[in-house]
Design a protein around this motif. Sequence first.
Motif, PDB file in Angstrom:
ATOM      1  N   LEU A 190      64.862  40.729  99.887  1.00 50.59           N
ATOM      2  CA  LEU A 190      64.038  39.733 100.574  1.00 50.59           C
ATOM      3  C   LEU A 190      62.970  39.171  99.642  1.00 50.59           C
ATOM      4  O   LEU A 190      62.660  37.974  99.698  1.00 50.59           O
ATOM      5  N   GLN A 191      62.416  40.001  98.781  1.00 50.19           N
ATOM      6  CA  GLN A 191      61.441  39.511  97.799  1.00 50.19           C
ATOM      7  C   GLN A 191      62.103  38.588  96.793  1.00 50.19           C
ATOM      8  O   GLN A 191      61.548  37.538  96.447  1.00 50.19           O
ATOM      9  N   HIS A 192      63.288  38.964  96.314  1.00 51.53           N
ATOM     10  CA  HIS A 192      63.989  38.109  95.352  1.00 51.53           C
ATOM     11  C   HIS A 192      64.313  36.756  95.975  1.00 51.53           C
ATOM     12  O   HIS A 192      64.187  35.714  95.316  1.00 51.53           O
ATOM     13  N   GLU A 193      64.701  36.786  97.236  1.00 56.89           N
ATOM     14  CA  GLU A 193      64.986  35.537  97.949  1.00 56.89           C
ATOM     15  C   GLU A 193      63.722  34.673  98.059  1.00 56.89           C
ATOM     16  O   GLU A 193      63.753  33.461  97.843  1.00 56.89           O
ATOM     17  N   ALA A 194      62.603  35.301  98.371  1.00 58.47           N
ATOM     18  CA  ALA A 194      61.338  34.564  98.486  1.00 58.47           C
ATOM     19  C   ALA A 194      60.908  34.002  97.129  1.00 58.47           C
ATOM     20  O   ALA A 194      60.436  32.860  97.050  1.00 58.47           O
ATOM     21  N   LEU A 195      61.073  34.777  96.072  1.00 56.10           N
ATOM     22  CA  LEU A 195      60.737  34.281  94.725  1.00 56.10           C
ATOM     23  C   LEU A 195      61.613  33.099  94.336  1.00 56.10           C
ATOM     24  O   LEU A 195      61.126  32.122  93.759  1.00 56.10           O
ATOM     25  N   ALA A 196      62.907  33.182  94.641  1.00 56.43           N
ATOM     26  CA  ALA A 196      63.821  32.078  94.326  1.00 56.43           C
ATOM     27  C   ALA A 196      63.433  30.825  95.108  1.00 56.43           C
ATOM     28  O   ALA A 196      63.438  29.710  94.568  1.00 56.43           O
ATOM     29  N   GLU A 197      63.071  31.008  96.366  1.00 56.27           N
ATOM     30  CA  GLU A 197      62.654  29.870  97.183  1.00 56.27           C
ATOM     31  C   GLU A 197      61.358  29.265  96.643  1.00 56.27           C
ATOM     32  O   GLU A 197      61.193  28.045  96.620  1.00 56.27           O
ATOM     33  N   LEU A 198      60.459  30.106  96.193  1.00 59.48           N
ATOM     34  CA  LEU A 198      59.214  29.629  95.602  1.00 59.48           C
ATOM     35  C   LEU A 198      59.494  28.826  94.330  1.00 59.48           C
ATOM     36  O   LEU A 198      58.896  27.774  94.107  1.00 59.48           O
ATOM     37  N   ALA A 199      60.418  29.311  93.508  1.00 60.28           N
ATOM     38  CA  ALA A 199      60.782  28.581  92.286  1.00 60.28           C
ATOM     39  C   ALA A 199      61.389  27.222  92.628  1.00 60.28           C
ATOM     40  O   ALA A 199      61.064  26.224  91.980  1.00 60.28           O
ATOM     41  N   ASN A 200      62.225  27.201  93.658  1.00 59.09           N
ATOM     42  CA  ASN A 200      62.800  25.914  94.113  1.00 59.09           C
ATOM     43  C   ASN A 200      61.709  24.978  94.592  1.00 59.09           C
ATOM     44  O   ASN A 200      61.706  23.792  94.276  1.00 59.09           O
ATOM     45  N   LEU A 201      60.792  25.514  95.363  1.00 62.63           N
ATOM     46  CA  LEU A 201      59.687  24.716  95.890  1.00 62.63           C
ATOM     47  C   LEU A 201      58.822  24.173  94.758  1.00 62.63           C
ATOM     48  O   LEU A 201      58.454  22.999  94.743  1.00 62.63           O
TER      49      LEU A 201
END
Length: 193
Positions: free
Chosen positions: A175-186
């Motif tokens: 879940l953290q990796h997913e959130a980090l990836a989403e943050l990078a996309n954002l």
Amino acid sequence: MARWRPGSTGRLQQAAIELFTENGYDATTVAEIAERAGVTERTFFRHYGDKREVLFAGQQEFQSGFVDAITDAPPGTPAMELSARALDAASRALQEARGREHARARYAIISAHAPLREREQLKLAVLAQAVTDALVIRGIPDLPAHLAGDVVVSVFSTAFARWIAPGETRDLLDLQHEALAELANLAGTITAA
């Protein structure tokens, strides 16, 4: 009742969580927690200053998990990689030490009481500053260090809330990796004005 038995801290924490869940935080007394844990009130106060402290025990160790991962990383590691390492290390430790059900119960108790929510927010603010300080010591400039410290807390908080959500089965690290990836996309979509 035995004067001292090994594992008092863990038993006190478990007893407190159970009683806070069953009877409510305000209605639960230190005497009840001690009795449920099979220790004296004096033993309780050897470990904790008050019943609130049971919910926040281990705060220093939790923070150290983040900071140690930053400190121990190879020289030249970029700020966001240091942040990811900190998140991974602390989350592994949290999952091993407490587990999802304990975290869910603790969060429900804290969420129901404004003073406990304030204490939890303070804990997260102190964590953000500790991460920032560790990054600055590693040579990361002040602004990126502060941003990374805040990002670590935001990503952790977001992933943690998802991890303890009813029906969630995924690992906190995922879940953290997913959130980090989403943050990078954002971040990739942001343009300067």
